[in-house]
Structure formats: structure tokens, C-alpha cells
Design a protein around this motif. Structure first.
Motif, PDB file in Angstrom:
ATOM      1  N   GLU A 167      -0.249  27.542 -35.027  1.00  0.00           N
ATOM      2  CA  GLU A 167      -0.346  25.908 -35.186  1.00  0.00           C
ATOM      3  C   GLU A 167      -0.065  25.384 -34.058  1.00  0.00           C
ATOM      4  O   GLU A 167      -0.380  24.382 -33.657  1.00  0.00           O
ATOM      5  N   ILE A 168       1.229  25.762 -33.446  1.00  0.00           N
ATOM      6  CA  ILE A 168       1.814  25.203 -32.450  1.00  0.00           C
ATOM      7  C   ILE A 168       0.934  25.112 -31.088  1.00  0.00           C
ATOM      8  O   ILE A 168       0.815  24.310 -30.286  1.00  0.00           O
ATOM      9  N   LEU A 169       0.240  26.161 -30.973  1.00  0.00           N
ATOM     10  CA  LEU A 169      -0.644  26.706 -29.930  1.00  0.00           C
ATOM     11  C   LEU A 169      -1.731  25.813 -29.899  1.00  0.00           C
ATOM     12  O   LEU A 169      -2.300  25.123 -29.054  1.00  0.00           O
ATOM     13  N   PHE A 202      -4.259  33.199 -35.260  1.00  0.00           N
ATOM     14  CA  PHE A 202      -4.995  32.020 -34.906  1.00  0.00           C
ATOM     15  C   PHE A 202      -6.359  32.162 -35.172  1.00  0.00           C
ATOM     16  O   PHE A 202      -6.912  31.087 -35.699  1.00  0.00           O
ATOM     17  N   LYS A 203      -7.062  33.336 -35.242  1.00  0.00           N
ATOM     18  CA  LYS A 203      -8.379  33.546 -35.584  1.00  0.00           C
ATOM     19  C   LYS A 203      -8.686  33.444 -37.111  1.00  0.00           C
ATOM     20  O   LYS A 203      -9.645  33.044 -37.591  1.00  0.00           O
ATOM     21  N   THR A 204      -7.684  33.816 -37.826  1.00  0.00           N
ATOM     22  CA  THR A 204      -7.719  33.568 -39.303  1.00  0.00           C
ATOM     23  C   THR A 204      -8.004  32.273 -39.671  1.00  0.00           C
ATOM     24  O   THR A 204      -8.537  31.814 -40.597  1.00  0.00           O
ATOM     25  N   MET A 205      -6.870  31.518 -39.162  1.00  0.00           N
ATOM     26  CA  MET A 205      -6.624  29.917 -39.469  1.00  0.00           C
ATOM     27  C   MET A 205      -7.779  29.191 -38.831  1.00  0.00           C
ATOM     28  O   MET A 205      -8.330  28.334 -39.437  1.00  0.00           O
ATOM     29  N   TYR A 206      -7.984  29.428 -37.659  1.00  0.00           N
ATOM     30  CA  TYR A 206      -9.218  28.416 -37.063  1.00  0.00           C
ATOM     31  C   TYR A 206     -10.609  29.041 -36.793  1.00  0.00           C
ATOM     32  O   TYR A 206     -11.772  28.370 -36.354  1.00  0.00           O
ATOM     33  N   GLY A 207     -10.785  30.480 -37.131  1.00  0.00           N
ATOM     34  CA  GLY A 207     -12.142  30.814 -36.595  1.00  0.00           C
ATOM     35  C   GLY A 207     -12.341  30.939 -35.118  1.00  0.00           C
ATOM     36  O   GLY A 207     -13.673  30.834 -34.642  1.00  0.00           O
TER      37      GLY A 207
END
Length: 463
Positions: A167-169, A202-207
Motif C-alpha cells: 500500500e505504501i508503494l 501488490f498484485k493480489t491487492m491491485y491486480g
């Protein structure tokens, strides 16, 4: 500088892999296992990088010092490193008379062992000479404080939360501009394994693919450094080797730096990764890109069969020293296969004892004899093995020094060494750099780099 099209649509096994029209040359996705989060997601994990450093780091008898006549062969000049696909730039002493720059190693015993190695009859006894013919100061031997294990500058973060970091990135790259400091704070303070988990989260959260997003926000040396930090260690070594032999010309220095310094397990993993990710046989590529005695040395190295027994056989050391003398200084011409056999098979502690025995017998050091008997890349390769047997952190410290010496900076070498040693022995490399060049590594980096690239390098190296 940017790296358009690297890899064609992201890392291998991301969407778009293999590149259109090259399906036959790439292995099926999922063939090589990565830590969780590195494509393909759900794959196995690489063996962890040993935190204690490479074999041969501790418990040696005192060397007494060896000279490094003329220093190391010079490092590749800027611009000569292998390039990213589609882009350029990736890969790629104490005061003593007559040899400035190398500090004299302190006189002490190592690992509780004697400062002299008793050798059976036939060799002149007595202490090792404090200086060698010509008044050269010895190559720095590893101080006792470094033989108790090695340490990286990056440790796994406590209370690690991959989703929070993702989330920070995401916030750092969202909207107008990029918050590079937020990226530096996360990346420089997480282990490689944790970075793999951040990519998966990152991929799981934002696709979306984190590497693609970072590439779109960054450029030049900063981009190169970030990409290197997010590659799993084995993949990074295999990728660097592949690019060192890709296209016209070969970056021999990269081949030597990786294949002559890694452990057996690391080399075997690199060979497997090279095959599965690039669909190529590492040994065959080495044979097609190199020749002669240098080719044979690298083929020997990529077998990953060096003896790793840490016990020293002093009788064997004496016999090997005699063989090496008779194969080089003691005859007209050189028996190169004898040097290859001994330097490619003996453990690093055994080679260190052999160098001591050689000095007593020949009244000169083995490093200088190699310099007189060989030239070019094979000389560099053989010297690298001997220098790692004496003091591995000093070898990497000198490589770092030459990457920043003179006009321009060899950023590929700087990035590769800082990243690959950051969780292994960068603390000891920093200590040796200060001892050898009377200037801290961080100050040298600060004077040779700039911007966010400098900020991230310094965050990894520390003060």
C-alpha cells in the motif's frame, strides 16, 4: 536511462511471457520455482542465501600476507557492462614501500590457529617475511574480527507486513509525481525474500504488476538498482551471466566475479535457473563465448564441485605448492592444467595454506607467480580465486573501488556488488574498503553518485 522492453512485457512468466515469436526458445511458465510472489505465484522457494557468508570466511591460519603485484587487473570501464534487454547498463593497500594504498594487515592468528603453518621438511622454516622482494606490502589478509562470521547490511524487517508495504508503494506511485523517499524507505529495509512477498501482495491487492509500475515511474540508474533489488538472488546471478554473454562481445569480468566467488550450492542453482528461465545451457554458452584456458577455468567453475571441507591438510598444501612451482616458475613454459586442477578443486582454506607453503618454498607469493605465468582473463580468474581464499571482502572492496575510480562510474558493477552482497558480507566489505583506501565506502559512493540513486545506495550500504 530507461530500459524499454525489459523484459519484453515484464519479468519472465509475467503476462506476455514468452515474447511473441520466441515461444520455442523459452521454457514453459512455472518451470522454475521462485519465492512466493515471484512469477509464477505459488512456486517454490530458492534456497536462502547463507547468512554466514561463503565457506572459507573464518578459521584460517594466519597468512602472513601476500602481495598483489600491480594490483588487480583493472575493472571494466564505464559503458562496457552488459545491457538490459533493450537498454544499456546492467551486467554487467596499507602503506608499504612501493605499493601505496593497501594498509598492512595486522599481525595476528586467525580462528585460534597458529600464525605460522608448520610444514613438513623440505621448506625453509622461519617466519614469513614482512615484505616480499621489491618491497611490496602484502595483500591484506582477513582480520580476526572478520573470521567469526560475516554480516549483511540488510536484515529482515521485524513486524513485516507485505500488504502494508504494498500500500505504501502504491501511494508513492499514485497521482502526479513519485514519492521516491517512500520507495527507498521500504526497499532498502526489507530482505529479498520480503520483497518477493511485497510483489505478490501488490498484485493480489491491485491486480497490477509492481515491477511494471516501478519501471514506469523510475529511470536510469535508480531503475536499474530497483529492478536488481526485486530479482531473487539466483535469478539475478543467472540473468547477469546471460547478459554478459549476450550480443557482440563478452563481459569476462562479470563471468569471473560470479562464477569464481559463489558456493557450490549457489552455482548449481544458477545453472538450473539459467536453463529453465532462458532455455539455454550455461556451460555451452561459456564454451561458445570464451576459449582456451579461460574457457576451461569457467567450465570447471560452473560444475559447482569445489571441495568445501573446512579442514586443512598441510601435507597436501606442501605437495600442491611444489606442483604449482614446477608447473610455472620452475620450468620453461607453463603447465596451465595443473593450475586449473588445483585452483578449481581445493577448498578456500586449503588454497590459503597452499599459498603460504608456496611462499616459503619459492620465496615469492603465488599471486605474483600467476601474474608472471598467465595473462588476460585467465590470469584475472585465477587471481580472483586466490584473492577470495585470502580475503573475500577485500576482493569485493577492490572491485567496488575500481568501479568508482577515475572518470565516470561503472554503475553496473557498483549495483551488482552492493545488491548481491547486501545480505551476506557487506559489513565486512565496508570495513576492508576503509582499511584499504582510507575512505569509507559510503563517502566514496556519495561523491560518485547523485539523486535518488545515491540515496538508495547509501540506505543499503549504511554509514
Amino acid at each position: 536511462m530507461s530500459y524499454p522492453g525489459y523484459p519484453p512485457t515484464g519479468y519472465p512468466a509475467f503476462p506476455g511471457y514468452p515474447p511473441a515469436g520466441q515461444e520455442s526458445s523459452f521454457p514453459p511458465p512455472g518451470q522454475y520455482s521462485y519465492p512466493s510472489g515471484f512469477p509464477p505465484v505459488g512456486g517454490g522457494a530458492y534456497p536462502p542465501t547463507p547468512s554466514s557468508g561463503y565457506p572459507g570466511a573464518g578459521g584460517y591460519p594466519g597468512a602472513g600476507g601476500y602481495p598483489a603485484p600491480g594490483g588487480y587487473p583493472s575493472a571494466p570501464q564505464p559503458g562496457g557492462a552488459p545491457s538490459y534487454p533493450g537498454g544499456q547498463g546492467f551486467g554487467a593497500p596499507p602503506s608499504g614501500a612501493g605499493f601505496s594504498g593497501y594498509p598492512q594487515a595486522p599481525s595476528q592468528s586467525y580462528g585460534g590457529g597458529p600464525s605460522q603453518v608448520p610444514l613438513p621438511g623440505g621448506f625453509p622454516g622461519g617466519p614469513m617475511p614482512p615484505q616480499y622482494p621489491g618491497g611490496q606490502a602484502p595483500y591484506p589478509s582477513q582480520p580476526a574480527s572478520m573470521t567469526q562470521g560475516t554480516q549483511g547490511t540488510i536484515q529482515p524487517a521485524a513486524n513485516f507486513d507485505a500488504m502494508r508495504d504494498a500500500e505504501i508503494l502504491r501511494k508513492a506511485m499514485k497521482g502526479f509525481g513519485t514519492d521516491e523517499q517512500a520507495i527507498v524507505d521500504v526497499v532498502a529495509n526489507r530482505s529479498n525474500d520480503q520483497r518477493q512477498k511485497i510483489k505478490a501482495a501488490f498484485k493480489t491487492m491491485y491486480g497490477k504488476d509492481l515491477i511494471k509500475d516501478l519501471k514506469s515511474e523510475l529511470s536510469g540508474n535508480m531503475e536499474e538498482l530497483i529492478l536488481a533489488l526485486f530479482m531473487p538472488p539466483t535469478y539475478y546471478d543467472a540473468w547477469s551471466l546471460q547478459n554478459a554473454m549476450k550480443g557482440v562481445g563478452t563481459q569476462e569480468r562479470v563471468l569471473i566475479e560470479i562464477l569464481c566467488t559463489r558456493t557450490n550450492q549457489e552455482i548449481r542453482e544458477i545453472v538450473r535457473c539459467y536453463q529453465s528461465e532462458f532455455g539455454r545451457d550455461l556451460e555451452k554458452d561459456i564454451r561458445s563465448d570464451t576459449s582456451g584456458h579461460f574457457e576451461r577455468l569457467l567450465v570447471s567453475m560452473c560444475q559447482g564441485n569445489r571441495d568445501e571441507n573446512q579442514n586443512v591438510n598441510h601435507q597436501l598444501a606442501q605437495e600442491d605448492a611444489q606442483r604449482l612451482y614446477q608447473a610455472g616458475e620452475g620450468k620453461l613454459g607453463t603447465d596451465e592444467s595443473c593450475f586449473n586442477m588445483i585452483l578449481a578443486t581445493r577448498s578456500f582454506p586449503q588454497l590459503k595454506a597452499t599459498m603460504e607453503a608456496y611462499c616459503r618454498m619459492a620465496n615469492r607469493d603465488l599471486l605474483s607467480s600467476v601474474g608472471r605465468e598467465f595473462s588476460g582473463s585467465v590470469e584475472s580468474g585465477l587471481k580472483t580465486i586466490l584473492q577470495c581464499a585470502l580475503n573475500r571482502p577485500a576482493f569485493f572492496a577492490e572491485r567496488l573501488y575500481h568501479s568508482m575510480k577515475g572518470a565516470g562510474t561503472d554503475d553496473s558493477t557498483l549495483v551488482r556488488i552492493v545488491v548481491t552482497r547486501s545480505e551476506i558480507d557487506l559489513v565486512q566489505i565496508k570495513q576492508m574498503f576503509s582499511q584499504m583506501y582510507q575512505k569509507t565506502l559510503s563517502k566514496r559512493i556519495a561523491s560518485d553518485t547523485s539523486g535518488d540513486y545515491r540515496r538508495l545506495l547509501l540506505a543499503i550500504v549504511g554509514q
